[in-house]
Scaffold this motif. Structure first.
Motif, PDB file in Angstrom:
ATOM      1  N   GLU A 239       1.156  -0.952  -0.061  1.00 51.04           N
ATOM      2  CA  GLU A 239      -0.103  -0.102  -0.119  1.00 51.04           C
ATOM      3  C   GLU A 239       0.599   1.249  -0.254  1.00 51.04           C
ATOM      4  OE1 GLU A 239      -2.234  -0.636   3.430  1.00 51.04           O
ATOM      5  OE2 GLU A 239      -3.987  -0.377   2.218  1.00 51.04           O
TER       6      GLU A 239
ATOM      7  N   TYR B 278      -4.291   6.490   2.375  1.00 49.25           N
ATOM      8  CA  TYR B 278      -3.387   4.901   2.468  1.00 49.25           C
ATOM      9  C   TYR B 278      -4.517   4.199   1.217  1.00 49.25           C
ATOM     10  CZ  TYR B 278      -6.374   2.348   5.763  1.00 49.25           C
ATOM     11  OH  TYR B 278      -6.722   1.975   6.739  1.00 49.25           O
ATOM     12  N   ALA B 279      -3.762   3.263   0.660  1.00 50.74           N
ATOM     13  CA  ALA B 279      -4.380   2.525  -0.818  1.00 50.74           C
ATOM     14  C   ALA B 279      -3.111   1.979  -1.187  1.00 50.74           C
ATOM     15  CB  ALA B 279      -5.258   3.418  -1.274  1.00 50.74           C
ATOM     16  N   LYS B 280      -3.498   1.028  -2.119  1.00 46.59           N
ATOM     17  CA  LYS B 280      -3.072  -0.096  -3.417  1.00 46.59           C
ATOM     18  C   LYS B 280      -2.778   0.713  -4.272  1.00 46.59           C
ATOM     19  CE  LYS B 280      -2.130  -4.316  -1.490  1.00 46.59           C
ATOM     20  NZ  LYS B 280      -2.014  -6.318  -1.969  1.00 46.59           N
TER      21      LYS B 280
ATOM     22  N   TYR C  35       6.446   3.812  -0.049  1.00 44.75           N
ATOM     23  CA  TYR C  35       5.883   2.814  -0.586  1.00 44.75           C
ATOM     24  C   TYR C  35       6.825   1.864  -0.278  1.00 44.75           C
ATOM     25  CZ  TYR C  35       4.460  -0.036  -4.612  1.00 44.75           C
ATOM     26  OH  TYR C  35       4.185  -1.109  -5.880  1.00 44.75           O
TER      27      TYR C  35
END
Length: 824
Positions: free
Chosen positions: A298, A315-317, A347
């Motif tokens: 993520e 936050y996120a992929k 990252y």
């Protein structure tokens, strides 16, 4: 009985797993994990980009493996002509045929009449053997005796990464020095030649480094290790084997074993703007990854506070974008984050620099260095100071001598059978020792760079009215002081400086100059203080050697001025100076009047027009119409509706500025708007070619300048046709230049701008591995077919060169445009 070690090596070579053996891939180069070998896919050996090349553990370490006629050839040395290239996947080899000499090249200091027998064909065969390559060179005939001891197989090593590293030649240790060291010798022609640092049959490069270790073994002639910087400051380390007398089959035979780190995978690269973002612009972090990298962590966006704590705000992929060049790309969109502050991205193990989201992100430290530093430093015919520092002394006061006729100059200038003026060859032309800017490292004044610089700054003045004053500029004193305001807008003073040169040249020559440039290669390649190129005294053939007066000298070191018949270039210059006229009205009215008078006089000259020249004439008509309002130019525009529509990609951004005054012609307006609408659809599709939302199509030079120009065009498309063209294309172009571009080097192309920028560049201070703030390099180049590269090295001009004519000023315009549109 076979040597057990040889038997073990043989077994090892042929039992390696598939990913540990070099194989020819679909892009026609040898590949294994951590290693690529390109064979004559690139086209620019003069710029250390050709022949056999190696990318080792993600870094291009060697290039230009080929037959050369000198130990350490320079930029203008003879090169062969490449013929057929055969990719033989069944035998895992690539064969290339070549011919000496390449008569299509204009070579300095090389005359084929000196060697009338110089002609031979040869084949370079590169065959993969496990994780090694075997190179063999076959000649179709023995070398002429005149070339024995001169012709050999050269292989160039990128120097910067080897400084301080060791080598072993047949077991004897050595070290790659930071600077070229002697001793040297002279050959039978009295020319300086290097003495090799080492010679032998097996060279091990950087044995202490897993990432750089490489073994080169010659099965024939011994290896010679030279320092190419001995004769050429831009040289690389050179490994060479001479072709023996009488040799044809296997005249050269090498085995190269570059070490690939087992399981090597390139680290992810997070590409963002090195400056930051305006709250109302799109904000996308691009993640460039190795296709073999299975990790997909993520991404976290942190906001930094004064206590040093990092608050996660998103936050996120990252979303998968797809494949581009040799990488797989992902994107993390955080455009919804608009709160002002300092942020950072993470990252996996990768953390970016801290960057701003701010309404004032473009208000300071971004476009200003171009106007405060780069443009003043490049000013010719001036002394340029910055407090304790002298950037360069008063220069080229002896400009210029009329160029010889029937001359093809080494930098591409051509003077035909006539000077096209009242001046004879070698005669001093008055009025050329004022104004203008040195163009990058060439220090020449080309009409397109001088007029082009005037143009983009004039458009910036019209669009943004930049009254910034940080520089003292005196044409009377021929003196510049950086960080010393003089009460006048710097932008207008720069426009004035360019027009003084162009109009002064016209008044003296009766036409535009083609360019003004050093007459000798020794002066041309000189770096440092440009004032040292000449003695600043006008050449007088009547003076004896060593004689001089207060104004004249015996020394013919004055630059040459060239002229030409080139309608397309002339009409472009007309367009450019017509805009300059508008900018100078109210600032220097006399020069403004002279400028528009010259532009209109040049317009009236009868010329034969090819399509390119007609295109430029339409552009000139538009600018002249804006400047004068005359019906003659308006009618010319309307009469060429078809040409404008057919060339809307290059004329649409110009025509948009006059559409309101042509709106009563409904047929013309509808045709142009329809063409712009179709062009906008095409641009929208081209945006999808790359993760960055801009077309990236480098030829030799990096694509940065072209993408900047694309961005400037999009600004005018948007402001001229706001209902048809979105401003996002322009913003994407700016982000690309500021760091959102391919490759591991995410530096801003604008030197001194942003957290990380190109602080080693090809300007006139390149010898110092330094930079000029506000200069903008050409940027990330493509090592064919798929490797993006931007090295911090001052002598790869196709990546790190500064230019005039829009390089830095287009960047300045683009930032000002973003500043304007994002605040609307």
């Amino acid at each position: 009985m076979k040597n057990p070690l040889s038997l073990l090596l043989c077994i090892t070579l042929y039992t390696l797993p598939a990913f540990s053996q070099l194989k020819i891939n679909d892009k026609e180069y040898f590949e294994m994990q951590g290693l690529n070998v390109m064979v004559f896919q690139d086209i620019y050996p003069e710029g250390h980009q050709g022949g056999l090349g190696i990318i080792q553990n993600g870094v291009r370490v060697a290039t230009n493996g080929d037959i050369r006629l000198e130990h350490i050839p320079g930029q203008w040395a003879p090169i062969p002509k490449q013929g057929e290239r055969i990719v033989d996947k069944d035998n895992n080899e690539i064969r290339v045929t070549l011919t000496y000499p390449d008569s299509s090249k204009h070579l300095v200091g090389f005359n084929p009449l000196v060697y009338p027998d110089l002609y031979f064909n040869y084949t370079v065969t590169v065959k993969a053997e496990g994780n090694a390559i075997r190179i063999s060179v076959d000649l179709d005939r023995p070398l002429p005796e005149a070339f024995i001891g001169q012709a050999g197989f050269n292989f160039e090593l990128y120097p910067v990464d080897l400084f301080g590293k060791s080598f072993l030649m047949d077991g004897q240790p050595g070290q790659f020095p930071r600077q070229a060291n002697g001793p040297v010798t002279k050959d039978h022609k009295g020319e300086v030649q290097p003495i090799p640092y080492a010679s032998g049959k097996m060279l091990t490069i950087a044995p202490e480094s897993d990432a750089q270790r490489m073994v080169i073994e010659s099965l024939g002639s011994e290896l010679l290790l030279f320092d190419g910087r001995t004769n050429h400051n831009n040289g690389w380390f050179v490994i060479r084997s001479l072709i023996p007398s009488g040799a044809t089959k296997n005249a050269i035979e090498w085995i190269i074993r570059p070490h690939a780190i087992p399981g090597w995978i390139q680290n992810p690269v997070v590409q963002i703007s090195q400056v930051g973002y305006h709250p109302r612009q799109s904000k996308i972090a691009h993640v460039e990854t190795d296709p073999n990298d299975p990790k997909r962590p993520e991404m976290f966006l942190y906001k930094l506070d004064p206590s040093g704590r990092h608050k996660v705000v998103k936050y996120a992929k990252p979303r998968e974008w797809g494949d581009f060049l040799r990488f797989k790309y992902f994107q993390f969109d955080f455009s919804e984050i608009v709160e002002e502050g300092t942020y950072m991205l993470e990252y996996g193990d990768i953390k970016t620099h801290a960057f701003l989201i701010s309404e004032e992100v473009f208000d300071r430290h971004v476009w200003q260095p171009t106007l405060e530093y780069f443009l003043p430093v490049q000013m010719c015919h001036m002394r340029v100071n910055e407090k304790y520092k002298v950037w360069h002394d008063l220069c080229h006061q002896d400009d210029a001598l009329m160029a010889p006729t029937d001359l093809n100059h080494f930098d591409g200038y051509v003077q035909g059978s006539s000077t096209l003026t009242k001046y004879k060859p070698g005669e001093h032309v008055h009025g050329l020792n004022v104004g203008g800017w040195h163009d990058a490292g060439d220090d020449d004044l080309r009409i397109e760079s001088q007029a082009g610089e005037v143009y983009i700054m004039s458009l910036a003045w019209e669009a943004f009215k930049v009254t910034h004053d940080n520089t003292y500029i005196s044409q009377e004193e021929k003196h510049v002081e950086i960080h010393q305001p003089d009460g006048k807008p710097d932008l207008l003073q720069q426009i004035e400086h360019g027009l003084i040169s162009i109009i002064g040249g016209y008044k003296s020559l009766g036409r535009l100059y083609r360019g003004i440039i050093s007459p000798t290669l020794e002066q041309y390649v000189m770096a440092g203080d440009v004032a040292a190129q000449t003695d600043n005294l006008i050449y007088d053939a009547g003076l004896r050697k060593g004689e001089r007066t207060a104004t004249h000298s015996w020394k013919p070191d004055d630059r040459w001025v060239f002229t030409e018949e080139n309608p397309a270039r002339e009409f472009s210059a007309i367009a450019y100076i017509a805009a300059g006229h508008r900018a100078l009205k109210g600032f220097n009215d006399e020069l403004a009047r002279e400028t528009i008078t010259v532009a209109e006089e040049l317009w009236k000259v009868e010329r034969t027009l090819n399509p390119r020249a007609l295109h430029a004439k339409i552009h000139a008509a538009i600018e002249l119409y804006i400047s004068t309002g005359k019906n003659e130019y308006r009618q010319f525009i309307l009469n060429h509706q078809k040409e404008i529509v057919d060339n809307i990609s290059s004329l649409g951004w110009v025509i948009g500025r006059v559409m309101p005054s042509l709106s009563n012609n409904r047929r013309f307006t509808i045709a142009v708007r329809n063409a712009v609408a179709q062009h906008a659809k095409k641009i929208a599709e081209e945006q999808k070619e790359t993760p960055y939302g801009v077309p990236y199509r480098p030829h030799i030079w990096g694509a940065g300048w072209g993408i900047q120009k694309f961005g400037v065009d999009q600004y005018f498309f948007h402001t001229g046709f706001p209902d048809l063209v979105d401003k996002s294309y322009m913003i994407n172009a700016l982000n690309f230049v500021l760091g959102a571009h391919p490759g591991v080097n995410t530096a801003s192309f604008a030197s001194g701008v942003g957290a990380h920028s190109m602080t080693v560049a090809y300007g006139y201070n390149r010898m110092d591995y330094s930079f000029i703030p506000g200069g903008v390099v050409s940027g990330t180049a493509l090592i064919r077919p798929d490797f993006p590269e931007l090295k911090m090295f001052p002598y790869l001009w196709q990546q790190s060169e500064y230019v005039m004519g829009g390089g830095a000023s287009n960047f300045m315009f683009l930032v000002l445009a973003a500043q304007q549109l994002l605040k609307e």
